[in-house]
Design a protein around this motif. Structure first.
Motif, short mmCIF file in Angstrom:
data_model
loop_
_atom_site.label_atom_id
_atom_site.label_comp_id
_atom_site.label_asym_id
_atom_site.label_seq_id
_atom_site.Cartn_x
_atom_site.Cartn_y
_atom_site.Cartn_z
N LEU A 19 0.83 -1.21 0.00
CA LEU A 19 0.00 0.00 0.00
C LEU A 19 0.86 1.26 0.00
O LEU A 19 0.56 2.23 -0.69
CB LEU A 19 -0.94 0.02 1.21
N ILE A 20 1.93 1.24 0.78
CA ILE A 20 2.82 2.41 0.85
C ILE A 20 3.48 2.65 -0.50
O ILE A 20 3.51 3.78 -1.00
CB ILE A 20 3.86 2.24 1.98
N PHE A 101 1.24 3.54 -19.15
CA PHE A 101 1.43 2.66 -17.99
C PHE A 101 2.78 2.92 -17.31
O PHE A 101 3.81 3.06 -17.96
CB PHE A 101 1.37 1.20 -18.42
N TYR A 102 2.73 2.95 -15.99
CA TYR A 102 3.90 3.08 -15.13
C TYR A 102 4.00 1.78 -14.33
O TYR A 102 3.08 1.46 -13.58
CB TYR A 102 3.75 4.27 -14.18
N PHE A 103 5.08 1.04 -14.51
CA PHE A 103 5.22 -0.24 -13.83
C PHE A 103 6.09 -0.04 -12.59
O PHE A 103 7.28 0.28 -12.69
CB PHE A 103 5.82 -1.29 -14.77
N ILE A 104 5.50 -0.23 -11.43
CA ILE A 104 6.13 0.09 -10.14
C ILE A 104 6.88 -1.13 -9.60
O ILE A 104 6.30 -2.21 -9.48
CB ILE A 104 5.06 0.54 -9.12
N ILE A 105 8.16 -0.94 -9.30
CA ILE A 105 8.98 -2.04 -8.79
C ILE A 105 9.84 -1.58 -7.61
O ILE A 105 10.20 -0.42 -7.52
CB ILE A 105 9.89 -2.66 -9.89
N GLY A 106 10.14 -2.53 -6.74
CA GLY A 106 11.02 -2.26 -5.61
C GLY A 106 12.47 -2.54 -5.97
O GLY A 106 12.78 -3.05 -7.05
N GLY A 107 13.36 -2.21 -5.05
CA GLY A 107 14.79 -2.32 -5.27
C GLY A 107 15.26 -3.70 -5.71
O GLY A 107 16.16 -3.82 -6.54
N ALA A 149 10.72 7.71 -1.41
CA ALA A 149 9.68 7.10 -0.60
C ALA A 149 10.33 6.48 0.64
O ALA A 149 11.51 6.14 0.61
CB ALA A 149 8.95 6.03 -1.40
N PRO A 150 9.56 6.32 1.70
CA PRO A 150 10.11 5.63 2.87
C PRO A 150 10.53 4.21 2.48
O PRO A 150 9.82 3.53 1.75
CB PRO A 150 8.93 5.58 3.85
#
Length: 190
Positions: A19-20, A101-107, A149-150
């Protein structure tokens, strides 16, 4: 042109970190909506759990229910089989040609982007958006739009472990998701 963020994953289970990430991308990029896209079978993860595809999908629905700009994208679940982001995004771009489209990924995904199926073609279809994650370099030779982002060191693996040993989940899972897990007896809560 509509601006849509896609947050894909196993969501096994979905947690507050998801969610964050979604909210940070939504706000930073002024997106119209975020779609949470559970995969059927992830090509890069061995799915170890007793949560079915349907249960993972239902947990995502429960988690995002209070947030009108968060939706569920069921394309990979409905297609079944191994979920390759390239194939999915080709289908979504054909289905919705007026969406950026924006594809959101973590490190962790940023670090392994070079291993993704048809990455050279995929990078032409979507704008990758990255959020740093503790313990990763969060770097790629491919273009990734990084947003501040945190950094949350939270994973579904940690959640499953906590559930299995009876540890606390306060502030880690939305209440409805935890209730569903316990009601269905998932992740060792039977």
């Amino acid at each position: 042109m509509k601006r849509v963020g896609i947050l894909g994953g196993t969501f096994n289970p979905p947690h507050i970190g998801h969610l964050i990430m979604a909210n940070e991308a939504f706000s930073a990029l002024d997106l119209d909506e975020i779609r949470f896209m559970p995969n059927a079978i992830a090509p890069h993860k061995q799915l170890v759990s007793d949560a079915s595809i349907e249960e993972r999908l239902r947990m995502v629905e429960i988690m995002i229910e209070p947030y009108p700009n968060f939706k569920v994208e069921k394309i990979e679940v409905e297609r079944g089989g191994v979920s390759y982001t390239y194939d999915t995004m080709v289908s979504l771009c054909k289905r919705e040609p007026d969406v950026h489209f924006y594809f959101i990924i973590g490190g962790d995904m940023i670090d392994s982007l070079h291993t993704w199926y048809k990455i050279d073609e995929l990078i032409k279809l979507v704008q990758f958006v990255g959020l740093k994650r503790p313990g990763t370099k969060s770097q790629s030779n491919y273009e990734v739009l990084m947003i501040e982002a945190p950094e949350i060191n939270l994973s579904s693996t940690l959640i499953r472990h906590r559930l299995a040993v009876g540890g606390t989940l306060m502030f880690l899972l939305p209440n409805g998701v935890e209730e569903f897990i316990r009601k269905e007896g998932l992740y060792g809560t039977r």
